[in-house]
Design an enzyme around this catalytic site. Sequence first.
Site, PDB file in Angstrom:
ATOM      1  N   LYS A  20      -4.955  -0.759   1.807  1.00 57.36           N
ATOM      2  CA  LYS A  20      -3.895  -0.268   2.679  1.00 57.36           C
ATOM      3  C   LYS A  20      -3.025  -1.454   3.086  1.00 57.36           C
ATOM      4  O   LYS A  20      -3.523  -2.561   3.257  1.00 57.36           O
ATOM      5  CB  LYS A  20      -4.553   0.365   3.918  1.00 57.36           C
ATOM      6  N   CYS A 104       8.045   0.413   4.034  1.00 51.80           N
ATOM      7  CA  CYS A 104       7.411   1.450   4.865  1.00 51.80           C
ATOM      8  C   CYS A 104       8.483   2.088   5.755  1.00 51.80           C
ATOM      9  O   CYS A 104       9.135   1.391   6.532  1.00 51.80           O
ATOM     10  CB  CYS A 104       6.289   0.860   5.722  1.00 51.80           C
TER      11      CYS A 104
HETATM   12  C1  SIN Z   1       2.424   4.168   6.489  1.00 48.60           C
HETATM   13  O1  SIN Z   1       1.411   3.547   6.867  1.00 48.60           O
HETATM   14  O2  SIN Z   1       3.241   4.602   7.303  1.00 48.60           O
HETATM   15  C2  SIN Z   1       2.624   4.429   5.057  1.00 48.60           C
HETATM   16  C3  SIN Z   1       2.765   3.191   4.277  1.00 48.60           C
HETATM   17  C4  SIN Z   1       4.108   3.035   3.672  1.00 48.60           C
HETATM   18  O3  SIN Z   1       4.871   4.000   3.612  1.00 48.60           O
HETATM   19  O4  SIN Z   1       4.421   1.955   3.226  1.00 48.60           O
END
Ligand code: SIN
Length: 287
Positions: A20, A104
């Site tokens: 992540k 993001c």
């Molecule tokens: C998120 O954590 O909001 C999603 C990750 C991303 O869109 O890069």
Amino acid sequence: MTIDELTSLGESQSSVILSKSCTLLPREGNPEPRYCDLPHGSINSMGLPNLGYQKYGEFAPLLKKYNKPYFVSVSGLSLADNIKIISDLSDIQEIAAFELNLSCPNVIGKPQVGYDFNQTRQVLGEVMRITKKPLGVKLPPYFDFAHFEEMAKILNNHKISFVSCINSLGNGLFIDADSEKAVIKPKGGFGGLGGEYVKPTALANVRKFYELLRKDIAIIGVGGIATGRDAFEFLLCGASAAQVGTAYQQQGTAVFARLEKEFAAFLEKKGCHSLDEVKGKLKTINN
Ligand code: SIN
């Protein structure tokens, strides 16, 4: 995000373990509900929940036994954070590469860096200097040829190893007419779209960057890959690898074995013996 999830990727048929996106400090992310399955994909506004970069460094030796590359995705909230994260993690031998997430759409008050060409130029200039590990960039979707060209010019000026095209299609709004409500809570219901909704945009981004980028920059296709046939389409457009988001969220790690099987069967049906026979060989209609 967690060591359990990364371990299950290690045990699966995925060829890489990708973390992540991490930030300097741990983050709770946005309030729930922040993810929703939709008829043709998903919407999310997770807001980068993660355990903080140090944990993703500590996990690296634990994942070594799976004998597959471990990529750490980095999404610092500032240039200084990205520099600190990448320079600290660069000393960890078991990390194979970084994916710098410039796209993001879900952190309130933080616009997507990938839509700001000057900032992207500056970030890459600084970050490329501090690591010898392969580094790629996760890009937002682009929609205009002028923007593809400008971004490609920037990327071609740096020793990046890959781009991941595309992040979710930012700030969509899915609503439920019965309850008259948005389906996720953060940002008044606005969130990144994934899955089938975004596949044509993802294919277009892979294709355009395949045409415009140096040939040593690999393209990882991502956006709506749910079958082996989808993966084949990304290969035709020029992708060297595939990332799976929504289908993984919906089906878990079993998705990787199924995709691999379907992809191999599709290649066989086509009579293809190597990926190079197909990669980038999309035909267009001439007359
Ligand atoms: C998120 O954590 O909001 C999603 C990750 C991303 O869109 O890069």
